[in-house]
Structures are given as structure tokens and as C-alpha cells.
Design an enzyme around this catalytic site. Structure first.
Site, PDB file in Angstrom:
ATOM      1  N   CYS A 113       0.813  -1.223   0.000  1.00 17.20           N
ATOM      2  CA  CYS A 113       0.000   0.000   0.000  1.00 17.20           C
ATOM      3  C   CYS A 113       0.844   1.270   0.000  1.00 17.20           C
ATOM      4  O   CYS A 113       0.328   2.355  -0.256  1.00 17.20           O
ATOM      5  CB  CYS A 113      -0.944   0.004   1.195  1.00 17.20           C
ATOM      6  SG  CYS A 113      -2.023  -1.421   1.185  1.00 17.20           S
ATOM      7  N   HIS A 252      -3.317   6.905   2.646  1.00 11.42           N
ATOM      8  CA  HIS A 252      -3.728   5.615   2.095  1.00 11.42           C
ATOM      9  C   HIS A 252      -5.082   5.246   2.704  1.00 11.42           C
ATOM     10  O   HIS A 252      -5.296   5.409   3.908  1.00 11.42           O
ATOM     11  CB  HIS A 252      -2.688   4.543   2.430  1.00 11.42           C
ATOM     12  CG  HIS A 252      -3.168   3.164   2.155  1.00 11.42           C
ATOM     13  ND1 HIS A 252      -3.738   2.811   0.944  1.00 11.42           N
ATOM     14  CD2 HIS A 252      -3.197   2.045   2.927  1.00 11.42           C
ATOM     15  CE1 HIS A 252      -4.092   1.540   0.998  1.00 11.42           C
ATOM     16  NE2 HIS A 252      -3.776   1.049   2.191  1.00 11.42           N
ATOM     17  N   ASN A 282     -10.039  -0.502   0.154  1.00  9.64           N
ATOM     18  CA  ASN A 282      -8.577  -0.396   0.123  1.00  9.64           C
ATOM     19  C   ASN A 282      -8.083  -0.898  -1.234  1.00  9.64           C
ATOM     20  O   ASN A 282      -8.215  -2.077  -1.544  1.00  9.64           O
ATOM     21  CB  ASN A 282      -8.009  -1.253   1.264  1.00  9.64           C
ATOM     22  CG  ASN A 282      -6.491  -1.250   1.311  1.00  9.64           C
ATOM     23  OD1 ASN A 282      -5.823  -0.794   0.385  1.00  9.64           O
ATOM     24  ND2 ASN A 282      -5.942  -1.772   2.390  1.00  9.64           N
TER      25      ASN A 282
HETATM   26  N1  ACO Z   1     -17.575  -9.266   9.892  1.00  5.73           N
HETATM   27  C1  ACO Z   1     -17.916  -9.527  11.183  1.00  5.73           C
HETATM   28  N2  ACO Z   1     -17.002  -9.837  12.130  1.00  5.73           N
HETATM   29  C2  ACO Z   1     -15.709  -9.867  11.746  1.00  5.73           C
HETATM   30  C3  ACO Z   1     -15.291  -9.611  10.432  1.00  5.73           C
HETATM   31  C4  ACO Z   1     -16.294  -9.308   9.485  1.00  5.73           C
HETATM   32  N3  ACO Z   1     -15.996  -9.020   8.195  1.00  5.73           N
HETATM   33  N4  ACO Z   1     -13.945  -9.723  10.367  1.00  5.73           N
HETATM   34  C5  ACO Z   1     -13.534 -10.028  11.605  1.00  5.73           C
HETATM   35  N5  ACO Z   1     -14.589 -10.133  12.441  1.00  5.73           N
HETATM   36  C6  ACO Z   1     -14.608 -10.446  13.868  1.00  5.73           C
HETATM   37  C7  ACO Z   1     -13.358 -11.164  14.337  1.00  5.73           C
HETATM   38  O1  ACO Z   1     -13.452 -12.544  14.107  1.00  5.73           O
HETATM   39  C8  ACO Z   1     -13.366 -10.832  15.806  1.00  5.73           C
HETATM   40  O2  ACO Z   1     -14.281 -11.669  16.468  1.00  5.73           O
HETATM   41  P1  ACO Z   1     -13.986 -12.181  17.970  1.00  5.73           P
HETATM   42  O3  ACO Z   1     -13.960 -10.931  18.813  1.00  5.73           O
HETATM   43  O4  ACO Z   1     -15.139 -13.072  18.245  1.00  5.73           O
HETATM   44  O5  ACO Z   1     -12.653 -12.890  17.920  1.00  5.73           O
HETATM   45  C9  ACO Z   1     -13.942  -9.410  15.851  1.00  5.73           C
HETATM   46  O6  ACO Z   1     -14.634  -9.234  14.605  1.00  5.73           O
HETATM   47  C10 ACO Z   1     -12.888  -8.328  15.993  1.00  5.73           C
HETATM   48  O7  ACO Z   1     -11.859  -8.560  15.020  1.00  5.73           O
HETATM   49  P2  ACO Z   1     -10.628  -7.601  14.888  1.00  5.73           P
HETATM   50  O8  ACO Z   1      -9.705  -8.158  13.852  1.00  5.73           O
HETATM   51  O9  ACO Z   1     -10.055  -7.334  16.246  1.00  5.73           O
HETATM   52  O10 ACO Z   1     -11.339  -6.270  14.361  1.00  5.73           O
HETATM   53  P3  ACO Z   1     -10.740  -4.855  14.126  1.00  5.73           P
HETATM   54  O11 ACO Z   1     -11.531  -3.850  14.840  1.00  5.73           O
HETATM   55  O12 ACO Z   1      -9.239  -4.828  14.330  1.00  5.73           O
HETATM   56  O13 ACO Z   1     -11.009  -4.609  12.557  1.00  5.73           O
HETATM   57  C11 ACO Z   1      -9.774  -4.632  10.478  1.00  5.73           C
HETATM   58  C12 ACO Z   1     -10.426  -5.486  11.578  1.00  5.73           C
HETATM   59  C13 ACO Z   1     -10.867  -3.840   9.791  1.00  5.73           C
HETATM   60  C14 ACO Z   1      -9.099  -5.574   9.494  1.00  5.73           C
HETATM   61  C15 ACO Z   1      -8.744  -3.678  11.115  1.00  5.73           C
HETATM   62  O14 ACO Z   1      -7.928  -4.373  12.019  1.00  5.73           O
HETATM   63  C16 ACO Z   1      -7.827  -2.991  10.105  1.00  5.73           C
HETATM   64  O15 ACO Z   1      -8.245  -2.150   9.336  1.00  5.73           O
HETATM   65  N6  ACO Z   1      -6.507  -3.316  10.155  1.00  5.73           N
HETATM   66  C17 ACO Z   1      -5.483  -2.561   9.396  1.00  5.73           C
HETATM   67  C18 ACO Z   1      -5.500  -2.871   7.920  1.00  5.73           C
HETATM   68  C19 ACO Z   1      -4.364  -2.146   7.259  1.00  5.73           C
HETATM   69  O16 ACO Z   1      -4.151  -0.971   7.436  1.00  5.73           O
HETATM   70  N7  ACO Z   1      -3.570  -2.888   6.481  1.00  5.73           N
HETATM   71  C20 ACO Z   1      -2.386  -2.295   5.865  1.00  5.73           C
HETATM   72  C21 ACO Z   1      -2.638  -1.888   4.451  1.00  5.73           C
HETATM   73  S1  ACO Z   1      -3.221  -3.181   3.442  1.00  5.73           S
HETATM   74  C22 ACO Z   1      -1.931  -3.641   2.321  1.00  5.73           C
HETATM   75  O17 ACO Z   1      -0.780  -3.295   2.465  1.00  5.73           O
HETATM   76  C23 ACO Z   1      -2.309  -4.606   1.169  1.00  5.73           C
END
Ligand code: ACO
Length: 330
Positions: A113, A252, A282
Site C-alpha cells: 500500500c 492511504h 482499500n
Molecule cells: N464481519 C464480522 N465480524 C468480523 C469480520 C467481518 N468481516 N472480520 C472479523 N470479524 C470479527 C473477528 O473474528 C473478531 O471476532 P472475535 O472478537 O469473536 O474474535 C472481531 O470481529 C474483531 O476482530 P478484529 O480483527 O479485532 O477487528 P478490528 O476492529 O481490528 O477490525 C480490520 C479489523 C478492519 C481488518 C482492522 O484491524 C484494520 O483495518 N486493520 C489494518 C489494515 C491495514 O491498514 N492494512 C495495511 C494496508 S493493506 C496492504 O498493504 C495490502
């Protein structure tokens, strides 16, 4: 010699996947996706539409808006993690041929990214050293080709699209890109990677469904907020620029909550912050040029205005840039 950000273009495929579509595919809800990411929909390329096809469409617009002819372009850098072909040829060489450019320097750059910010730094270095005059940088991604649509933790995040910019030599210092930061830390490689398909493949199927993305989202989120905040504060301080002097903060577009946290750390007002994650999701290396194109086409981005770019992605990689827009107003 200085490097100026001369023009911008983008391409967005027509097919849209909404959050409601994902409710039918995996165990998720529109409410969860929007609340946790800020995403409502993302665009998906057609089956026969490649990363280079999208990159060419963005590039043609950027070249036209630069006022240059195609033959003035002497280098193409394509930032992508979803190339037309994983080993060779590079997507940049395919873009060059589709643009009708012969014998141009062309190569791909892999920084996930952060790819567009890295490509910008490469273009600037080639121009400031006098080696090139007009560099086309392209961020193009068909992430749908490397997304696991059974993994609810990643599939809801990603979309397809392309953006491109022409970076040109100038003697006018007021047009010059002011500064670019780029960094990486491979110790965090396992947070976000495509573990299959390469020489380091940790899967026993080195060819099948190669390269799908795996992410430890929550850990990535925390490192992203911390790293990006430190980086944008540092680039402003080092250049004696206050956040109120930024007309457009173009981060980003990974997650609205990351953008908000970094924007708040800089005390930015809403009108300074560019948000497109809601409609494109994204798009990795394409997300920053697609966002710049959005404010350009809506008339928000004017010649001489200062942009602060920031990006974070797999690698881990990160970067930021202070860039005055040196193109013509739309
Ligand atoms: N729908 C419903 N529930 C979900 C989903 C979904 N799509 N995905 C995960 N959950 C659940 C998980 O299983 C978890 O359940 P649990 O509490 O029972 O274990 C709960 O939701 C919380 O999951 P988290 O992963 O802690 O959720 P978070 O608030 O961190 O959000 C996300 C996840 C959106 C992926 C976030 O962490 C994020 O944006 N991370 C950064 C991404 C990023 O910047 N990446 C770098 C760039 S990408 C690149 O370089 C290609």
C-alpha cells in the site's frame, strides 16, 4: 533540477460490490464493516480486465492532463502487488507497450500500500539526478485476483482500480516536491503477506491460488496508527511546516479509523482530510492516486496547493510526502 507533481488521472472499474453483497458471501454485516472500516462499497475489475489495462486508462488521463505527449515520458514505474504476471514481464513494460511507448525504462515496484509513495520517491530521485525528465508513476491493483473471498477478515476490505501521475523536471522551486519519507521493517512481515507462490513459499502448493493475502488485521492496525502518526509529525517538523498549511491530507485509504487517528494527531479539520475509503475500499498502491484524482476532478485540488500524503502497508512499509500540486486546474 527539481521534481514537480504535474498531473493526475485514475480509473475505476464499473462493477460494484456492496457490503450487502458480502452479507450473502461470508458471516458479516453492513453495520460491522462500516463501523470498523468506513467502507460501504468497492469496485471490482471485470474478469478479462487486467492490472495493466486499468493502469493504462489512468495513465492516458494523467499524460493528457500533463500537456505532454506520450513520447515525452522517459520512465514508467508501476507500484502493484497484483501484477498481470507474478514473475515476469513487469506490469510497467506491458503498460508501456499498450501506451505505444518503445524503449522506455519501465519496471514494477513492490511496497504494497506504500507503493505509490515509494514510486514518487524513485521518480523524484531520477529527475533530481538529471537521469530522467518525465516519469509516469502508476499505482494499479486488481486485488480481487489475490483476495480470499471466504476470509471475512480480509475480503471485505479490498477493491480494484488505478491511479497515475506524471512527475516532471522543473527549475521552478515553488513547484518542487518538498520531501518524501520512506521506511520499512521486515520483522513485521508476517502481519500482512501472501505466503504462497514464491521461493519462500510456506505452503505446499507453490502455484495453485498463489498469492492470496493473509492479514493479522488488529495487530496491523495498531502498528499502522503508531507508525503513521510518528512519520507525519516528523516530516512536518523537519520541514518547518505546520499542519494548518496542509490543504489536502491524502492518506492511504485502508480504514477510516486509521485515517481519523492520524488526522486527529495532526489537529486537522475535516475539510483538510481526503476520504474515499467509503466508495473504493482499500486499493493498495492505487488508493492515494485515486484519492488525489477524486479531489482534482471535483475541483477541490488547485495548482499550488500543498498535499501531505501518507501510506502504510505490507512489508511492513510506510511513507509520507509533502507535495505541492503543480498541474493545471481542471
Ligand atoms: N464481519 C464480522 N465480524 C468480523 C469480520 C467481518 N468481516 N472480520 C472479523 N470479524 C470479527 C473477528 O473474528 C473478531 O471476532 P472475535 O472478537 O469473536 O474474535 C472481531 O470481529 C474483531 O476482530 P478484529 O480483527 O479485532 O477487528 P478490528 O476492529 O481490528 O477490525 C480490520 C479489523 C478492519 C481488518 C482492522 O484491524 C484494520 O483495518 N486493520 C489494518 C489494515 C491495514 O491498514 N492494512 C495495511 C494496508 S493493506 C496492504 O498493504 C495490502
Amino acid at each position: 533540477m527539481h521534481a514537480a507533481f504535474r498531473s493526475i488521472g485514475a480509473y475505476v472499474p464499473t462493477k460494484i460490490l456492496t457490503n450487502a453483497d458480502f452479507e450473502a458471501m461470508v458471516d458479516t454485516t453492513d453495520e460491522w464493516i462500516f463501523k470498523r472500516t468506513g467502507i460501504k462499497e468497492r469496485h471490482i475489475a471485470a474478469d478479462d480486465e487486467t492490472t495493466s489495462d486499468m493502469g493504462v486508462k489512468a495513465a492516458e488521463l494523467a499524460i493528457e492532463r500533463s500537456g505532454l505527449s506520450k513520447n515525452d515520458i522517459d520512465m514508467i514505474v508501476c507500484a502493484t502487488i497484483s501484477p498481470d504476471y507474478f514473475c515476469m514481464p513487469s506490469t510497467a513494460t506491458i503498460i508501456a507497450t499498450k501506451l505505444g511507448l518503445e524503449k522506455v525504462t519501465a519496471f514494477d515496484l513492490s511496497a504494497a500500500c506504500t507503493g505509490f509513495v515509494y514510486a514518487l520517491s524513485v521518480a523524484r530521485a531520477f529527475i533530481e539526478s538529471g537521469m530522467k525528465k518525465n516519469v509516469l508513476i502508476v499505482g494499479s491493483e486488481k486485488l480481487s485476483a489475490i483476495t480470499d473471498y471466504t476470509d471475512r477478515g480480509t475480503c471485505i476490505l479490498f477493491g480494484d482500480g488505478a491511479g497515475a501521475a506524471v512527475i516532471s523536471a522543473t527549475t521552478d522551486k515553488s513547484e518542487a516536491i518538498i520531501d518524501i519519507h520512506t521506511g520499512s521493517d521486515g520483522a513485521y512481515a508476517d502481519l500482512l503477506m501472501s505466503p504462497n507462490g514464491g521461493s519462500g513459499s510456506i505452503h505446499d502448493d507453490p502455484t495453485g491460488s498463489a498469492c492470496v493475502m493473509k492479514m493479522k488485521g488488529n495487530e496491523t492496525f495498531k502498528v499502522a496508527v503508531r507508525t503513521l502518526t510518528n512519520d507525519v509529525v516528523a516530516i512536518l517538523e523537519e520541514n518547518n511546516i505546520t499542519s494548518s498549511a496542509i490543504q489536502h491530507f491524502v492518506p492511504h485509504q485502508a480504514n477510516y479509523r486509521i485515517i481519523k487517528a492520524v488526522g486527529d494527531a495532526l489537529n486537522l479539520k475535516d475539510e483538510q482530510v481526503v476520504i474515499t475509503v467509503e466508495k473504493y475500499g482499500n486499493t493498495s498502491g492505487a488508493s492515494i492516486p485515486m484519492a488525489i484524482n477524486d479531489i482534482y476532478e471535483s475541483g477541490r485540488l488547485q495548482k499550488g496547493e500543498l498535499m501531505l500524503l501518507d501510506a502504510f502497508g505490507g512489508g511492513l512499509t510506510w511513507g509520507s510526502a509533502l507535495v505541492p500540486f503543480a498541474g493545471k486546474n481542471i
